[in-house]
Design an enzyme around this catalytic site. Sequence first.
Site, PDB file in Angstrom:
ATOM      1  N   LYS A   1       0.761  -1.233  -0.041  1.00 12.78           N
ATOM      2  CA  LYS A   1       0.113   0.049  -0.048  1.00 12.78           C
ATOM      3  C   LYS A   1       0.759   1.178  -0.003  1.00 12.78           C
ATOM      4  O   LYS A   1       1.307   1.956   0.913  1.00 12.78           O
ATOM      5  CB  LYS A   1      -0.859   0.014   1.230  1.00 12.78           C
ATOM      6  CG  LYS A   1      -2.185  -0.904   1.039  1.00 12.78           C
ATOM      7  CD  LYS A   1      -2.965  -0.698   2.208  1.00 12.78           C
ATOM      8  CE  LYS A   1      -4.023   0.475   2.203  1.00 12.78           C
ATOM      9  NZ  LYS A   1      -5.135   0.281   1.383  1.00 12.78           N
TER      10      LYS A   1
HETATM   11  N1  PPE Z   1      -7.426  -2.712  -3.038  1.00 14.81           N
HETATM   12  C1  PPE Z   1      -6.948  -1.688  -2.659  1.00 14.81           C
HETATM   13  C2  PPE Z   1      -6.342  -1.102  -4.028  1.00 14.81           C
HETATM   14  C3  PPE Z   1      -7.172  -1.079  -1.430  1.00 14.81           C
HETATM   15  O1  PPE Z   1      -6.701   0.114  -1.298  1.00 14.81           O
HETATM   16  C4  PPE Z   1      -7.745  -1.802  -0.237  1.00 14.81           C
HETATM   17  C5  PPE Z   1      -8.011  -1.001   0.920  1.00 14.81           C
HETATM   18  C6  PPE Z   1      -8.473  -2.924  -0.738  1.00 14.81           C
HETATM   19  C7  PPE Z   1      -8.067  -3.522  -2.011  1.00 14.81           C
HETATM   20  C8  PPE Z   1      -8.897  -3.844   0.460  1.00 14.81           C
HETATM   21  O2  PPE Z   1      -8.063  -4.265   1.315  1.00 14.81           O
HETATM   22  P1  PPE Z   1      -8.364  -4.583   2.771  1.00 14.81           P
HETATM   23  O3  PPE Z   1      -8.742  -3.393   3.405  1.00 14.81           O
HETATM   24  O4  PPE Z   1      -7.222  -5.093   3.405  1.00 14.81           O
HETATM   25  O5  PPE Z   1      -9.519  -5.525   2.647  1.00 14.81           O
HETATM   26  N2  PPE Z   1      -8.197   0.592   0.888  1.00 14.81           N
HETATM   27  C9  PPE Z   1      -8.122   1.136   1.751  1.00 14.81           C
HETATM   28  C10 PPE Z   1      -7.981   2.484   1.814  1.00 14.81           C
HETATM   29  C11 PPE Z   1      -9.300   3.228   1.247  1.00 14.81           C
HETATM   30  C12 PPE Z   1      -9.066   4.713   1.083  1.00 14.81           C
HETATM   31  O6  PPE Z   1      -9.961   5.447   0.384  1.00 14.81           O
HETATM   32  O7  PPE Z   1      -8.155   5.228   1.734  1.00 14.81           O
HETATM   33  C13 PPE Z   1      -9.366   0.808   2.918  1.00 14.81           C
HETATM   34  O8  PPE Z   1     -10.356   0.191   2.666  1.00 14.81           O
HETATM   35  O9  PPE Z   1      -9.112   1.013   4.086  1.00 14.81           O
END
Ligand code: PPE
Length: 319
Positions: free
Chosen positions: A164
Amino acid sequence: MPSPTIPEARSETLWFDGDFIPWDQARVHVLSHALHYGTSVFEGIRCYATANGPAISRLEEHVRRFLHSAKIIRMPLPYTLDELGRACSEAVAVNEMGECYIRPIAFRGAGEMGVLPKNCPTHVAIGVWPWGAYLGEEGLKQGIDTMVSTWTKVAPNTIPAQAKIGGAYVMATVAKIEAVEAGCAEAILLDSDGRVAEGTGENIFVVYQGRIITPPLSNSILGGITRRSVMQLAVERGYEVVEQAVSRELLYMADELFFSGTAAEVTPIRTVDRLPVGTGKPGPITLRLQEDFFDIVKGRVDDRHRWLTPVAPAGAAVD
Ligand code: PPE
């Protein structure tokens, strides 16, 4: 100086480089490396209000991914898994938050200018704020409208999707703006081979002829922690779950589609490119898994997978 964010997003204090400091004092230098070159890594974690007090969902997995993200971009992180986990819990406790979102971020600070991060110290901060339904309360219930983005996810040998990394989200931002301007709540990005990857901040699931399909990590996706939770819950319900490349047309043929993510939780998708998904209403499998997910994280059923970390009140003795 104007408040750096909307009033609802304020907390009394933020954790910054090891100490809690007042919200307004959490500042950085304009010549910080991360501001110029995107050299930051972050996490998004949710804390839910349960009958036994606030509890953080899958804290250790999130902190572990945070450490991995930093390692991947070769940024030294001066804290351990335990220290960061404790700091997240304390940030919730000292701000007396119940249900909230936790945002750890590590970034290269000000040192010598130039791409090589020479003498740029790593700073680490943790903010907390109440954050409601990411794609709207209505979206959680009725499903959201989406479009396949004209933007492509970064290819595997560019910015790694598994980490990330702040800089990677520039593309997410432009894809999201495009989607919102087109009247959609979210964009779906294809990878550099044209396979479905994920949303700008969510993983995607397809229900097709009774099977649950989600793109594999090799299709330029973040290894979502909610994605893993949902896969586990689906298997427990007896569904067949497969990680398999998803074509764009499968989105149009799908019986059900939904997003998973910490912020997005489990959000049904009701249209893609203006075509209804299945009946155009959230489908039974999506709703089943959404309920199963909320039942656990909100503490309504036994935390059988030990996903929750209870937050001790500030000042309580820690064993
Ligand atoms: N893909 C991406 C690109 C992504 O940023 C997230 C989380 C996910 C999948 C889901 O991952 P997980 O949270 O581990 O299930 N995105 C984070 C940021 C959102 C934002 O706008 O800031 C989040 O959901 O916290």
